[in-house]
Design a protein around this motif. Structure first.
Motif, PDB file in Angstrom:
ATOM      1  N   ILE A  12       0.840  -1.206   0.000  1.00  8.98           N
ATOM      2  CA  ILE A  12       0.000   0.000   0.000  1.00  8.98           C
ATOM      3  C   ILE A  12       0.870   1.249   0.000  1.00  8.98           C
ATOM      4  CG2 ILE A  12      -1.634   1.339   1.378  1.00  8.98           C
ATOM      5  CD1 ILE A  12      -2.929  -1.349   2.149  1.00  8.98           C
ATOM      6  N   THR A  13       1.934   1.235   0.797  1.00  5.56           N
ATOM      7  CA  THR A  13       2.848   2.375   0.850  1.00  5.56           C
ATOM      8  C   THR A  13       3.496   2.620  -0.513  1.00  5.56           C
ATOM      9  OG1 THR A  13       3.288   1.945   3.180  1.00  5.56           O
ATOM     10  CG2 THR A  13       4.877   3.328   2.004  1.00  5.56           C
ATOM     11  N   VAL A  14       3.920   1.570  -1.173  1.00  2.26           N
ATOM     12  CA  VAL A  14       4.524   1.699  -2.501  1.00  2.26           C
ATOM     13  C   VAL A  14       3.509   2.260  -3.498  1.00  2.26           C
ATOM     14  CG1 VAL A  14       5.464   0.386  -4.445  1.00  2.26           C
ATOM     15  CG2 VAL A  14       6.284  -0.052  -2.133  1.00  2.26           C
ATOM     16  N   LEU A  15       2.271   1.780  -3.449  1.00  3.41           N
ATOM     17  CA  LEU A  15       1.241   2.285  -4.358  1.00  3.41           C
ATOM     18  C   LEU A  15       0.955   3.771  -4.108  1.00  3.41           C
ATOM     19  CD1 LEU A  15      -1.254  -0.710  -4.389  1.00  3.41           C
ATOM     20  CD2 LEU A  15       0.264   0.030  -6.230  1.00  3.41           C
ATOM     21  N   VAL A  16       0.932   4.178  -2.856  1.00  2.00           N
ATOM     22  CA  VAL A  16       0.700   5.589  -2.536  1.00  2.00           C
ATOM     23  C   VAL A  16       1.870   6.437  -3.032  1.00  2.00           C
ATOM     24  CG1 VAL A  16       0.505   7.244  -0.637  1.00  2.00           C
ATOM     25  CG2 VAL A  16      -0.851   5.155  -0.610  1.00  2.00           C
ATOM     26  N   LEU A  17       3.090   5.954  -2.860  1.00  2.00           N
ATOM     27  CA  LEU A  17       4.259   6.685  -3.354  1.00  2.00           C
ATOM     28  C   LEU A  17       4.229   6.823  -4.879  1.00  2.00           C
ATOM     29  CD1 LEU A  17       7.089   5.291  -1.057  1.00  2.00           C
ATOM     30  CD2 LEU A  17       6.088   7.591  -1.051  1.00  2.00           C
ATOM     31  N   ILE A  18       3.828   5.768  -5.566  1.00  2.00           N
ATOM     32  CA  ILE A  18       3.689   5.833  -7.030  1.00  2.00           C
ATOM     33  C   ILE A  18       2.634   6.859  -7.407  1.00  2.00           C
ATOM     34  CG2 ILE A  18       2.929   4.550  -9.071  1.00  2.00           C
ATOM     35  CD1 ILE A  18       4.253   2.057  -7.788  1.00  2.00           C
ATOM     36  N   LEU A  19       1.521   6.888  -6.678  1.00  2.00           N
ATOM     37  CA  LEU A  19       0.465   7.866  -6.924  1.00  2.00           C
ATOM     38  C   LEU A  19       1.012   9.285  -6.785  1.00  2.00           C
ATOM     39  CD1 LEU A  19      -2.686   8.342  -7.261  1.00  2.00           C
ATOM     40  CD2 LEU A  19      -2.674   8.621  -4.793  1.00  2.00           C
TER      41      LEU A  19
END
Length: 75
Positions: A12-19
């Motif tokens: 989830i953290t990686v997806l938020v950073l990509i966002l």
């Protein structure tokens, strides 16, 4: 189970950073007479947080109304 939970949190953290990285473009946000120029990622976070606060407030109000209805009329 702890490793699975940690993996989900990291994903989830990686997806938020990509966002954030992909949405750094600046956008203009207008509301009534106000106008702000902010990064799109920041706008998304603010909208998400406002949704969390308003949803929690609404659920608290519904819970309170339900509890008051269960007590019966006050005299």
């Amino acid at each position: 189970m702890d490793k699975l939970l940690l993996a989900v949190k990291i994903a989830i953290t990686v997806l938020v950073l990509i966002l954030f990285v992909q949405n750094i473009a600046v956008v203009e946000v207008r509301f009534l007479t106000w106008s702000l120029t902010l990064p799109l990622a920041l706008v998304l976070v603010v909208i998400y947080l406002l949704g969390m606060v308003s949803g929690r407030s609404l659920m608290g109000l519904m819970r309170r109304l339900r509890a008051d209805r269960g007590r019966g009329p006050r005299h």
